[in-house]
Scaffold this motif. Structure first.
Motif, PDB file in Angstrom:
ATOM      1  N   ARG A 190      36.084  35.209  42.362  1.00 43.13           N
ATOM      2  CA  ARG A 190      37.415  36.113  42.549  1.00 43.13           C
ATOM      3  C   ARG A 190      38.774  35.698  43.118  1.00 43.13           C
ATOM      4  N   THR A 191      39.193  35.022  43.216  1.00 41.62           N
ATOM      5  CA  THR A 191      40.283  34.418  43.574  1.00 41.62           C
ATOM      6  C   THR A 191      40.953  34.497  42.349  1.00 41.62           C
ATOM      7  N   SER A 192      40.515  34.557  40.744  1.00 44.00           N
ATOM      8  CA  SER A 192      41.373  34.611  39.487  1.00 44.00           C
ATOM      9  C   SER A 192      41.912  35.933  39.662  1.00 44.00           C
ATOM     10  N   VAL A 193      41.458  37.209  39.998  1.00 40.21           N
ATOM     11  CA  VAL A 193      41.592  38.128  39.988  1.00 40.21           C
ATOM     12  C   VAL A 193      43.204  38.232  39.870  1.00 40.21           C
ATOM     13  N   LEU A 194      43.898  39.503  38.579  1.00 38.38           N
ATOM     14  CA  LEU A 194      45.088  39.318  38.527  1.00 38.38           C
ATOM     15  C   LEU A 194      45.785  40.543  39.996  1.00 38.38           C
ATOM     16  N   GLN A 195      44.868  41.462  40.091  1.00 35.74           N
ATOM     17  CA  GLN A 195      45.496  42.780  40.576  1.00 35.74           C
ATOM     18  C   GLN A 195      45.164  41.945  42.353  1.00 35.74           C
ATOM     19  N   MET A 196      45.684  41.233  42.906  1.00 34.97           N
ATOM     20  CA  MET A 196      45.814  40.702  44.390  1.00 34.97           C
ATOM     21  C   MET A 196      45.942  40.321  44.605  1.00 34.97           C
ATOM     22  N   THR A 197      46.373  40.793  46.425  1.00 35.99           N
ATOM     23  CA  THR A 197      47.916  39.964  46.771  1.00 35.99           C
ATOM     24  C   THR A 197      48.099  38.745  47.406  1.00 35.99           C
ATOM     25  N   ASP A 198      48.919  37.656  47.305  1.00 38.27           N
ATOM     26  CA  ASP A 198      49.296  36.199  47.380  1.00 38.27           C
ATOM     27  C   ASP A 198      48.189  35.729  49.042  1.00 38.27           C
ATOM     28  N   HIS A 199      48.443  37.250  50.298  1.00 45.58           N
ATOM     29  CA  HIS A 199      48.024  36.540  51.160  1.00 45.58           C
ATOM     30  C   HIS A 199      46.096  37.310  50.580  1.00 45.58           C
ATOM     31  N   THR A 200      45.542  37.570  50.434  1.00 46.69           N
ATOM     32  CA  THR A 200      44.125  37.947  50.017  1.00 46.69           C
ATOM     33  C   THR A 200      44.195  36.517  49.519  1.00 46.69           C
ATOM     34  N   ARG A 201      44.499  36.369  47.804  1.00 46.01           N
ATOM     35  CA  ARG A 201      44.075  35.107  47.655  1.00 46.01           C
ATOM     36  C   ARG A 201      44.499  33.450  48.239  1.00 46.01           C
ATOM     37  N   ARG A 202      44.677  33.487  48.939  1.00 43.58           N
ATOM     38  CA  ARG A 202      45.141  32.766  50.649  1.00 43.58           C
ATOM     39  C   ARG A 202      43.861  32.493  51.132  1.00 43.58           C
ATOM     40  N   LYS A 203      43.168  33.916  51.039  1.00 48.17           N
ATOM     41  CA  LYS A 203      42.387  33.619  52.939  1.00 48.17           C
ATOM     42  C   LYS A 203      40.641  33.829  51.877  1.00 48.17           C
ATOM     43  N   LEU A 204      40.634  34.057  50.332  1.00 49.57           N
ATOM     44  CA  LEU A 204      39.951  33.666  49.690  1.00 49.57           C
ATOM     45  C   LEU A 204      39.786  32.351  49.737  1.00 49.57           C
ATOM     46  N   ARG A 205      40.469  31.653  49.055  1.00 53.24           N
ATOM     47  CA  ARG A 205      40.568  29.989  48.778  1.00 53.24           C
ATOM     48  C   ARG A 205      39.921  29.263  50.551  1.00 53.24           C
ATOM     49  N   GLN A 206      40.683  30.085  51.385  1.00 56.34           N
ATOM     50  CA  GLN A 206      40.539  29.133  53.071  1.00 56.34           C
ATOM     51  C   GLN A 206      38.618  29.119  53.403  1.00 56.34           C
ATOM     52  N   THR A 207      38.362  30.653  52.808  1.00 52.76           N
ATOM     53  CA  THR A 207      36.772  30.925  52.739  1.00 52.76           C
ATOM     54  C   THR A 207      36.418  29.819  51.878  1.00 52.76           C
TER      55      THR A 207
END
Length: 239
Positions: A190-207
């Protein structure tokens, strides 16, 4: 030894250790009359290990040492394709524990012996297997592929070679870890999905990091319980 240190019932396992011999006995009959039963009141049979667990055999599963129950007299043994035990024979009852120990001294020349009643998996790995798990090449609880995948297909982690050994660490933790790893892999994708904000990607990586740290803590605790060395390991998903 005239008596055991605790009561036993049929199906309980006894790990016998001498300077030159290790064997597992199963209690066939026992008179429940004392908290320290006399060895002459306990009937035993020597039993071998087997994976997967079958009637008449025992198996280590992490801290648990499981017995498959009484052997089936008229049912042939189903030898596992990936069972590494050297013996696939169900022995007849030996007699009393007192007789077994007497024969150890008189026939085998063993002058010292120790008996662990209902042994912990850690003791079995250390004493019976002399610290060398038959399924872990490096004895560290990690295997490239579950050794009995034909029997335990539910332990296979897709897209990963990062498996826990169900023998020395336990089936329970290996199954839980498969679920945990598949969650981690799904989050990583999911973190590699292109249509994603940087904030959402950071939250996923934290999880992802929190879940992975929880995995490390669980595995480390089980390794410590089993007396297996543990090391700092890094998940490729975090890079």
């Amino acid at each position: 030894m005239r008596a055991l240190t605790e009561p036993v019932v049929p199906g309980d396992l006894l790990l016998v250790q001498t300077p030159s011999l290790r064997c597992m006995l199963v209690v066939e009959e026992a008179a429940i009359t004392s908290t320290t039963p006399d060895t002459s009141t306990i009937t035993v049979r020597e039993t071998q290990w087997h994976i997967p667990l079958q009637p008449g055999y025992w198996m280590v599963s992490g801290p648990e040492v499981l017995y498959g129950g009484p052997p089936h007299e008229h049912e042939p043994h189903k030898e596992g394709k990936l069972c590494l035990s050297e013996s696939h024979t169900v022995d007849p009852p030996y007699g009393t524990l007192a007789t077994f120990l007497k024969d150890l001294v008189e026939e085998e020349g063993e002058k010292e012996f120790d008996i662990l009643v209902k042994p912990h998996g850690r003791d079995v790995m250390e004493i019976y297997f002399e610290g060398d798990c038959p399924y872990c090449e490096d004895g560290d609880g990690w295997i490239d592929c579950p050794p009995a995948i034909e029997v335990y297909p539910e332990l296979m982690i897709r897209h990963s070679r990062d498996h826990l050994c169900q023998f020395c660490l336990g089936y329970d933790i290996a199954l839980e870890d498969r679920v945990r790893m598949e969650m981690l892999i799904a989050l990583y994708h999911r973190t590699s999905v292109l249509q994603m904000t940087d904030h959402t990607r950071r939250k996923l990586r934290q999880t992802l990091l929190v879940l992975y740290r929880a995995r490390v803590a669980i595995i480390t605790a089980r390794k410590e319980e089993m007396g297996i060395r543990h090391e700092d390991f890094v998940c490729d998903l975090l890079h």
